[in-house]
Design a protein around this motif. Structure first.
Motif, PDB file in Angstrom:
ATOM      1  N   LYS A 174       0.474  -1.322  -0.180  1.00  0.00           N
ATOM      2  CA  LYS A 174      -0.253  -0.060   0.283  1.00  0.00           C
ATOM      3  C   LYS A 174       0.630   1.478  -0.135  1.00  0.00           C
ATOM      4  O   LYS A 174       0.384   2.502  -0.820  1.00  0.00           O
ATOM      5  N   ARG A 181       1.934   1.651  -3.615  1.00  0.00           N
ATOM      6  CA  ARG A 181       0.881   1.883  -4.564  1.00  0.00           C
ATOM      7  C   ARG A 181      -0.569   2.061  -4.044  1.00  0.00           C
ATOM      8  O   ARG A 181      -1.461   0.807  -4.019  1.00  0.00           O
ATOM      9  N   PRO A 182      -0.307   3.211  -3.299  1.00  0.00           N
ATOM     10  CA  PRO A 182      -1.494   3.546  -2.776  1.00  0.00           C
ATOM     11  C   PRO A 182      -2.817   3.015  -3.126  1.00  0.00           C
ATOM     12  O   PRO A 182      -4.415   2.908  -3.233  1.00  0.00           O
ATOM     13  N   ASP A 183      -3.264   3.188  -5.188  1.00  0.00           N
ATOM     14  CA  ASP A 183      -4.389   3.231  -5.814  1.00  0.00           C
ATOM     15  C   ASP A 183      -4.786   1.595  -5.443  1.00  0.00           C
ATOM     16  O   ASP A 183      -5.957   0.877  -6.443  1.00  0.00           O
ATOM     17  N   LEU A 184      -3.365   0.737  -5.533  1.00  0.00           N
ATOM     18  CA  LEU A 184      -4.509  -0.616  -5.674  1.00  0.00           C
ATOM     19  C   LEU A 184      -4.893  -1.534  -3.973  1.00  0.00           C
ATOM     20  O   LEU A 184      -3.794  -1.059  -2.966  1.00  0.00           O
ATOM     21  N   PRO A 185      -5.411  -2.380  -4.245  1.00  0.00           N
ATOM     22  CA  PRO A 185      -5.909  -3.141  -3.389  1.00  0.00           C
ATOM     23  C   PRO A 185      -5.107  -4.820  -1.968  1.00  0.00           C
ATOM     24  O   PRO A 185      -5.274  -4.998  -2.202  1.00  0.00           O
ATOM     25  N   ALA A 238      -2.010  -4.528 -12.679  1.00  0.00           N
ATOM     26  CA  ALA A 238      -1.795  -3.487 -12.971  1.00  0.00           C
ATOM     27  C   ALA A 238      -0.398  -3.005 -12.339  1.00  0.00           C
ATOM     28  O   ALA A 238       0.695  -1.984 -12.946  1.00  0.00           O
TER      29      ALA A 238
END
Length: 238
Positions: A171, A174-178, A230
């Motif tokens: 996280k 890449r804060p945009d990925l779950p 991603a």
């Protein structure tokens, strides 16, 4: 010999060593630091399964079995055994490598000849089989998801500790990925699946992989695969 004190502080220190060196032995240091000193409940549960008594009596060392190249070559394409053979070959890993890491982590620790020790080795040796069954790779997130799945299956707090670290690290990158969702869903998959420590792995290897996944109730790693997709353009560029 008195066993040294263990706990969260030692687990954090071992995690730091793992991040610095990547040496798998520190994974075993983490799980040992956070392990209970009670007899493993999993061993008692194994004895209640239809084949568990026989397996506990025979005490086959799966590390040796999984290292038998002729035995592994005997499995037809599409079986669990063939998938395991291809997985360890592709990733240049082995059950013996895990055994070596665990032994190096245990230097200076008391060693016992006991059925509980055999059960611990058995759970160690099936780690890569669980990679194959669940579909998680050997990348950082794949390992985090497998240990989250394994925590649900075994209750080892050290595995939960590692899984949360993997999700947090991802996280931050890449804060945009779950990442947390991927690890959480791996944990839920472990909760919903059949109890894999009780499987007879010598028989399981002859079973078709997809049939085994269906029988064991193992769901596909969709969120993990979403994250890999991603990263795919970035990995291709590198």
């Amino acid at each position: 010999m008195e066993e040294p004190k263990r706990g969260l502080g030692e687990a954090i220190a071992a995690l730091g060593r793992l991040r610095a060196t990547g040496d798998t032995k520190h994974v075993f240091e983490i799980t040992r630091a956070l392990s209970s000193r009670k007899p493993p409940a999993g061993y008692a549960r194994l004895l209640t399964t239809p084949q568990g008594g026989r397996m506990a009596y025979e005490r086959v060392e799966l590390c040796e079995r999984f290292g038998d190249d002729a035995w592994l070559r005997s499995f037809a394409p599409g079986t669990v055994g063939a998938a395991y053979r291809d997985f360890i070959t592709r990733n240049n890993i082995s059950a013996a490598g895990l055994a070596d890491a665990s032994q190096r982590a245990a230097v200076g620790q008391p060693q016992y000849e006991h059925p509980h020790a055999w059960y611990g080795r058995r759970n160690r040796d099936i780690h890569d089989v669980w990679h194959v069954l669940t579909g998680y790779g050997t990348d950082g997130l794949g390992e985090g998801c497998v240990v989250a799945f394994s925590y649900a299956q075994t209750g080892s707090l050290g595995l939960a500790f590692i899984a949360l670290h993997v999700a947090r690290t991802g996280k931050q990158t890449r804060p945009d990925l779950p990442f947390f969702a991927a690890v959480w869903r791996a944990y839920l998959a472990g909760r919903r699946a059949a109890w894999l420590p009780g499987e007879d792995y010598e028989r399981l290897f002859a079973e078709p992989l997809e049939s085994a996944r269906e029988r064991l109730g193992i769901s596909p790693p969709d969120t993990y695969r979403q994250i890999l997709r991603a990263f795919a353009p970035q990995m291709a560029a590198a």
